[in-house]
Design a protein around this motif. Sequence first.
Motif, short mmCIF file in Angstrom:
data_model
loop_
_atom_site.label_atom_id
_atom_site.label_comp_id
_atom_site.label_asym_id
_atom_site.label_seq_id
_atom_site.Cartn_x
_atom_site.Cartn_y
_atom_site.Cartn_z
N LEU A 65 2.73 -19.84 27.32
CA LEU A 65 2.92 -21.25 27.51
C LEU A 65 3.12 -21.69 28.82
O LEU A 65 4.26 -21.01 29.50
N ILE A 66 2.58 -22.59 29.30
CA ILE A 66 2.49 -23.08 30.92
C ILE A 66 3.26 -24.47 30.68
O ILE A 66 2.51 -25.29 30.16
N TYR A 67 4.49 -24.94 30.81
CA TYR A 67 4.98 -26.08 30.76
C TYR A 67 6.14 -26.45 31.70
O TYR A 67 6.93 -25.37 32.28
N PRO A 68 5.85 -27.74 32.28
CA PRO A 68 6.75 -27.93 33.70
C PRO A 68 8.07 -28.31 33.45
O PRO A 68 8.64 -28.39 34.41
N GLY A 69 8.49 -28.23 32.06
CA GLY A 69 9.86 -28.98 31.91
C GLY A 69 11.03 -27.72 32.50
O GLY A 69 10.71 -26.56 32.27
N GLU A 70 12.02 -28.10 32.97
CA GLU A 70 12.88 -27.45 33.18
C GLU A 70 13.73 -26.75 32.03
O GLU A 70 14.43 -25.55 32.04
N LEU A 71 13.80 -27.40 30.66
CA LEU A 71 14.28 -26.95 29.57
C LEU A 71 13.19 -26.56 28.59
O LEU A 71 12.23 -27.08 28.36
N ALA A 72 13.74 -25.34 27.83
CA ALA A 72 12.90 -24.74 26.86
C ALA A 72 13.74 -24.98 25.54
O ALA A 72 14.72 -24.19 25.66
N GLY A 73 13.36 -25.47 24.52
CA GLY A 73 14.23 -25.67 23.59
C GLY A 73 13.90 -24.32 22.61
O GLY A 73 13.05 -23.48 22.76
N PRO A 74 14.52 -23.93 21.25
CA PRO A 74 14.58 -23.08 20.55
C PRO A 74 13.06 -23.12 19.99
O PRO A 74 12.53 -21.79 19.93
N PHE A 75 12.42 -24.27 19.59
CA PHE A 75 10.99 -23.96 19.01
C PHE A 75 9.94 -23.33 19.81
O PHE A 75 9.08 -22.68 19.87
N GLU A 76 10.14 -23.91 21.59
CA GLU A 76 9.31 -23.36 22.37
C GLU A 76 9.19 -21.89 22.57
O GLU A 76 8.34 -21.19 22.73
N ARG A 77 10.59 -21.51 22.56
CA ARG A 77 11.04 -20.13 22.86
C ARG A 77 10.55 -19.22 21.58
O ARG A 77 9.97 -18.24 21.65
N TYR A 78 10.64 -19.58 20.44
CA TYR A 78 10.31 -19.15 19.22
C TYR A 78 8.55 -18.90 19.04
O TYR A 78 8.30 -18.00 18.88
N PHE A 79 8.05 -19.77 19.58
CA PHE A 79 6.35 -20.03 19.01
C PHE A 79 5.72 -19.34 20.33
O PHE A 79 4.48 -19.53 20.47
N THR A 80 6.46 -18.88 21.52
CA THR A 80 5.57 -18.25 22.66
C THR A 80 6.15 -17.01 23.02
O THR A 80 7.34 -16.68 22.93
N GLY A 81 5.27 -15.94 23.52
CA GLY A 81 5.86 -14.78 23.98
C GLY A 81 6.27 -15.04 25.31
O GLY A 81 7.66 -14.37 25.72
N ARG A 82 5.84 -15.80 26.44
CA ARG A 82 6.46 -15.94 27.45
C ARG A 82 6.31 -17.45 28.15
O ARG A 82 5.19 -18.13 27.54
N ILE A 83 7.00 -17.85 28.72
CA ILE A 83 6.74 -19.45 29.18
C ILE A 83 7.02 -19.52 30.71
O ILE A 83 7.74 -18.73 31.49
N PHE A 84 5.96 -20.20 31.35
CA PHE A 84 5.79 -20.17 32.78
C PHE A 84 5.90 -21.77 32.98
O PHE A 84 5.52 -22.53 32.52
N GLN A 85 6.48 -21.97 34.40
CA GLN A 85 6.46 -23.38 34.63
C GLN A 85 5.45 -24.05 35.47
O GLN A 85 5.14 -25.18 35.59
N ASN A 86 4.26 -22.97 35.60
CA ASN A 86 3.17 -23.51 36.68
C ASN A 86 2.29 -22.39 36.56
O ASN A 86 2.48 -21.14 36.17
#
Length: 353
Positions: free
Chosen positions: A308-329
Amino acid sequence: MSKIIGSNRGKVIIVAAPSGSGRKNHLKRVADICAKNGKKVKIYQIGPMLFDQAEKQGVHLTHKNVLDRNPDTLNGLRASILERILGKLEKELLEYDAVIISLHLWFYWRKIFRRAYNYSYLEELHPDIFITFITSGLKILQELNSREQWKDQNLSLENVLGWQNVEVETAAGFAQLYRSKFYAIPTDQPPETFYKLLFHPEFEPLYPSFPITRLKNKKSQKRILDLISWLDTRFTVINHLHIQTGKIQIHNKVPSDLAEHYQTVFRDLYWLLGPCLHTVAFFPEIVPSWGVLAEVSEAVQTTKNTWLIYPGELAGPFERYFTGRIFQNEKEFKNFIDSEHFGGNPPKLILRE
């Protein structure tokens, strides 16, 4: 025919699609790129071969009304063609890198679905890959209505979408039965996609997911296209943007092309995303998207790599649960792909065009 085993064996590819999908033109482009890059490919177009076989056997056929012929007669002609192909196939698989057999699995004629395949011959071909070409229902409908053969069939958008639906589902079923790979490819996708699926498995299939309906910012849209172009240098991207559908439904107003709306959802989740190994969900800006949420959920539950590439500073439990890695850009994501996913050695391919 005994199955040829070994690294020198060419691949057998079964290609299916409804009439009017642009299949023949796409295969011509595939043949061109294969020839330019040193791959020998043999393509059998069963449709034109049917008329040649009928002439040899003294069977009268006309292009306009061929599907009015007795089904047993047409099945007999197809059987003769496939017997000829099987008789040469063992030798050709040593001579060619791929033998592509382009056919229909179904016809839709006089409001009836008519079977155009034979289980036993498909099994004898030992196909490595089944591929269906798909496109928008409106594109198919316009093409068929421009042809003498089809213009009096009173086809509707729902009719041609149903035809496309059974072609895809039947091909996917055969792939499962024969332990073959299956892919649905948008006809308007570049021929390099087909080429990489055939000859470069190191470019693993990836499905890009991103908001469309509510993403209006042109710069954000360009960022998506730029990322897709970059991804396609490292993966084989299966891109649903190559299929344009109708207008978006507004609130509770039921659109006239409801069949296309429903098939769009099923198509993206199961035909396009389904065979892919990786998914990247990209939000260039924070906008709601039920499509991305559904695709990410499906990807996770089918154990794909999901980023997941997601610009928000906050990542909730669902974003964490449903993605392997989160990136800001994109930059952070690209560094991860090259350095960690590919271990500093991403695949490279230079194609002659």
